[in-house]
Design an enzyme around this catalytic site. Structure first.
Site, PDB file in Angstrom:
ATOM      1  N   ASP A 378       0.849  -1.195   0.000  1.00 39.14           N
ATOM      2  CA  ASP A 378       0.000   0.000   0.000  1.00 39.14           C
ATOM      3  C   ASP A 378       0.887   1.248   0.000  1.00 39.14           C
ATOM      4  OD1 ASP A 378      -2.327   1.481   0.198  1.00 39.14           O
ATOM      5  OD2 ASP A 378      -2.301   1.463   2.389  1.00 39.14           O
ATOM      6  N   GLU A 381       2.390   4.863  -4.109  1.00 34.13           N
ATOM      7  CA  GLU A 381       2.316   5.799  -5.261  1.00 34.13           C
ATOM      8  C   GLU A 381       3.668   6.473  -5.521  1.00 34.13           C
ATOM      9  OE1 GLU A 381       0.062   5.530  -2.818  1.00 34.13           O
ATOM     10  OE2 GLU A 381      -1.275   4.371  -4.104  1.00 34.13           O
ATOM     11  N   ASP A 456      -9.125   3.739  -1.698  1.00 33.54           N
ATOM     12  CA  ASP A 456     -10.040   4.133  -0.624  1.00 33.54           C
ATOM     13  C   ASP A 456     -11.362   4.689  -1.144  1.00 33.54           C
ATOM     14  OD1 ASP A 456      -8.021   3.277   0.944  1.00 33.54           O
ATOM     15  OD2 ASP A 456      -7.347   5.279   1.551  1.00 33.54           O
TER      16      ASP A 456
HETATM   17  C1  GLC Z   1      -4.653   3.287   3.027  1.00 32.04           C
HETATM   18  C2  GLC Z   1      -5.161   2.071   2.257  1.00 32.04           C
HETATM   19  C3  GLC Z   1      -6.166   1.329   3.099  1.00 32.04           C
HETATM   20  C4  GLC Z   1      -5.518   0.946   4.421  1.00 32.04           C
HETATM   21  C5  GLC Z   1      -4.976   2.178   5.139  1.00 32.04           C
HETATM   22  C6  GLC Z   1      -4.214   1.835   6.400  1.00 32.04           C
HETATM   23  O1  GLC Z   1      -5.668   4.201   3.210  1.00 32.04           O
HETATM   24  O2  GLC Z   1      -5.699   2.414   1.024  1.00 32.04           O
HETATM   25  O3  GLC Z   1      -6.620   0.203   2.422  1.00 32.04           O
HETATM   26  O4  GLC Z   1      -6.447   0.315   5.236  1.00 32.04           O
HETATM   27  O5  GLC Z   1      -4.129   2.888   4.274  1.00 32.04           O
HETATM   28  O6  GLC Z   1      -3.166   0.998   6.129  1.00 32.04           O
END
Ligand code: GLC
Length: 763
Positions: A378, A381, A456
């Protein structure tokens, strides 16, 4: 001309055209001193030699393949692409100069637009399928504001555009990793353009005429998915975050107690020690090894989140290793870039370096070997929690194995290279098991390395609805192993929304419920008994459909055909589906029409050509019309194309709970029905060595009789299957069923005729 490369000098650059196949060519505009380098997206580099015909005329010349004719004006440079019927498919815009413009470091190509042009693709995009008249920008971004039609930047950048001109499809892949822009008729009705802030004008043109051919060819160029482990097709439950350890046990036990199938539980950032990657918070998780082993015992896989940011902490060994070896993204003065993410001040691995990816793979290997089954990447980017750009400055340096580049060029690649390292780590830990990596950020070609989710979203009806064009668009863009957070991530779901979203979500290729910190619980049982029943029924339906879905993955792996498809992919000539956003196909046989608004107990469904069966009632409808279908909360409309065979499994609590001995084959009558059934062990790479089975099923329908032929075509995998349960849908009144020439008696169950056949007997 050298082989299938044609080079000539235009005004301020050299143009090189590479004819790769009859329906695919590459255009490179090479400026003095410029070296054009393929991005990671390009998978296939060697194409068979093809001898296009070259016809020289006074002012132009033509290149002819078996499917296309390229007419090229040298001066000024301008290219027109015709198909064999003489239809103009694509043309540089004459009065916009070269079809190649330069403003500073920008590169741009401008093409003529016609009234009938429609546009699709471009990867992860909000909004509807047809992007005509819109402007799009591709720049990986942690889009935490609500995703709406006008959202500019999303997490993934896939500069692959599909066009439909009348009945003919083409595609353009702009192999440029800088921020890119596609104006699809917003600025003018006369032209569309694509451009990038830097890099080269280097693009590929695909011709169909079917979208299918374009997608097939695009995924030949950029690669296709490998078969995932079968468990990754199962239902997956996530939340930000399940902790402490006992909470994880409780979730797991509830699934099993309630017999709601589930294969995977996710651990989000709170499992870590102060958000330090590759660590455990030993207070919350005193014994992760035991927890993982216990969960395994209950049939669960565990996937943990791993973010790229490394906490700037001199007492943290990962930070120290990265610093000592200078594995980090550095500024122009050679200092590591520091930005704020979950752990506070953090530094970031420079994944452009092979050495760094190997190091990161090793960290992944060490981390997963205690029993973690998959990695969820995650914030890659890469995302920062501060600053307007929410990412690192564009002048940060990436060493890139010797060809240093700035972040402006590497930004859109960061997530893909991180996923490559994660995949390598899993393979190092367990070389004989198919790896599972999930990533948020990526560039084109990511399908070779990871599954993706759309970031998200929120628990909004609009976001559930938007997931259909988003995921089908990703599918057209080569990225088919994709899903949206079921139930919505931010904000609170309500019972009705959750029930409807589970119904839709069981059709996502990647099927995971996820929700944000401080939102209400979002497990299948969190919304009361009525919704729990719906959730259980639909999750069970996914498990019944697993062999059908797995076969779609198999096809995606060999042809690139998406699993979740917009209707236009199959019914390209039917204009009614050119921008149909609230229905989709799962392969060729199943059409799904979810309920996407609150308070509805029916919805209009468009049936394309042919005949269709209501999956729930068995009722038959003729196509090319809309019908109104009952859809109380317990029902999501699903239609089966007449003349289909659908393989189904019995429901299990998780993949591997028991050996599956019976495969049901639901046969829906039609002009004819054929199905090629693929089967393998669902976990190893043995299928690469040919250890799989392919069995063809064919049904011919006579007057009150059915003639069934079952032919094993490949039989190299030792399958646990013992029986085929053939369910002849709505055919209770048949007089005669022949299987491979032998008459077989069936029994009537409701409106169906059911016959059970031992798999290895000759009939
Ligand atoms: C980001 C991700 C989400 C995750 C969060 C905490 O917002 O997109 O899926 O739960 O980070 O790690």
């Amino acid at each position: 001309m050298d082989n299938n490369e044609i080079q000539f000098v235009a005004e301020n650059c050299v143009v090189q055209i590479n004819i790769l196949t009859d329906d695919l060519f590459q255009v490179k505009m090479i400026r003095p001193e410029e070296e054009i380098i393929d991005s990671i997206a390009i998978y296939k580099k060697n194409w068979p030699m093809l001898k296009p015909r070259i016809i020289e005329k006074e002012k132009y010349f033509e290149i002819e393949t078996n499917k296309l004719r390229l007419r090229i004006n040298y001066n000024p440079y301008r290219m027109e692409v015709y198909d064999k019927e003489g239809d103009l498919i694509l043309a540089d815009l004459a009065h916009k100069g070269l079809g190649f413009e330069k403003e500073g470091s920008k590169v741009r190509a401008v093409k003529a637009l016609t009234l009938e042009d429609k546009f699709y693709g471009l990867g992860e995009r909000t909004g509807f399928l047809n992007k005509r008249g819109e402007y799009h920008e591709l720049w990986n971004f942690d889009q935490s504001s609500p995703h709406v039609h006008s959202t500019k930047h999303m997490y993934k950048s896939i500069p692959f555009l599909l066009g439909l001109r009348g009945k003919k499809a083409y595609g353009i892949f702009f192999d440029n990793t800088f921020l890119s822009r596609f104006d699809l008729g917003k600025e003018s009705e006369d032209y569309f353009y694509f451009e990038a802030d830097g890099g080269s004008l280097n693009y590929y043109v695909f011709y169909g005429p079917s979208l299918k051919t374009v997608v097939q060819r695009y995924t030949e160029l950029t690669g296709r998915i490998e078969l995932p482990p079968l468990w990754a097709l199962g239902f997956q439950q996530s939340r930000y975050s399940y902790f402490p350890q006992d909470k994880v046990y409780e979730i797991a036990e509830t699934f099993r107690k309630k017999e709601i199938p589930c294969d995977v539980i996710y651990l989000d950032i709170d499992y870590m020690d102060g958000y330090r990657v590759f660590t455990w918070d030993r207070e919350r998780f005193p014994d992760p090894e035991k927890m993982l082993a216990d969960l395994k015992e209950q049939g669960f896989k565990v996937v943990t989140i791993v973010d790229p940011g490394i906490k700037k902490d001199p007492d943290y060994w990962i930070y120290n290793e990265a610093m000592e070896n200078r594995y980090l993204c550095m500024d122009r003065f050679g200092f590591p870039f520091v930005g704020k993410v979950w752990p506070g001040d953090s530094v970031f691995p420079d994944f452009s370096q092979t050495e760094v990816r190997e190091w990161w793979a090793e960290k992944n290997r060490e981390f997963v070997k205690i029993g973690i089954d998959g990695i969820w990447n995650d914030m890659n980017e890469p995302a920062l929690l501060e600053g307007e750009s929410k990412t690192m400055p564009l002048d940060i340096i990436h060493k890139n194995d010797g060809r240093e580049i700035t972040h402006a060029e590497f930004h859109n690649l960061y997530g893909t290279y991180m996923s490559i390292a994660a995949k390598a780590g899993l393979l190092k830990a367990r070389p004989d098991e198919r790896p599972f990596v999930l990533t948020r950020a990526s560039f084109a070609g990511i399908q070779r390395f990871a599954a993706v989710w759309t970031g998200d979203n929120r628990s909004f009806w609009e976001h559930m609805a938007m997931s259909i064009p988003m995921l089908t668009t990703l599918g057209l863009s080569g990225v088919t192993f994709a899903g949206a957070d079921i139930g919505g991530f931010d904000f609170d779901a309500n019972p009705e929304l959750f029930a409807r979203w589970i119904q839709l979500g069981i059709c996502y290729p990647f099927c995971r419920v996820h929700s944000a910190v401080q939102t209400r619980d979002q497990e299948p049982w969190s919304f009361g008994p009525e919704v729990e029943k719906v959730a259980k029924e639909y999750i069970s339906l996914r498990y019944r459909l697993l062999p059908y879905l797995y076969n779609l993955f198999y096809r995606a792996s060999i042809t690139g055909e998406p699993i979740m498809q917009p209707l236009l992919f199959r019914y390209q000539d039917d204009e009614k589906v050119h921008n149909l956003n609230d229905q989709f196909m799962l392969g060729e046989a199943i059409m799904v029409a979810p309920v996407l608004h609150p308070g509805k107990d029916s919805r209009a469904v468009y049936l394309p050509e042919g005949e269709w069966y209501d999956f729930h009632t068995g009722e038959k409808y003729s196509g090319r019309r809309s019908i109104l279908v009952d859809a109380p909360l317990s029902k999501m409309p699903i239609f089966i194309k007449a003349g289909s065979i659908i393989p189904m499994y019995p429901v299990v609590n998780y993949i591997g709970e028991k050996e599956i001995e019976e495969l049901s084959l639901l046969i829906y009558p039609g002009p004819e029905a054929e199905y090629l059934y693929y089967e393998d062990d669902g976990k190893s790479f043995d299928y690469w060595e040919g250890k799989y089975n392919l069995t063809s099923f064919k049904a011919e329908f006579g007057h009150k009789s059915v003639n069934l032929t079952i032919v094993p075509q490949v039989n190299e995998y030792d399958s646990p299957l013992k029986y085929y349960k053939i369910i002849l849908k709505g055919m209770a009144d048949l007089n005669k069923v022949m299987v491979n020439g032998v008459e077989i008696e069936g029994i009537v169950v409701d409106n169906d005729l059911v016959i059970k056949l031992p798999v290895d007997e000759k009939f």
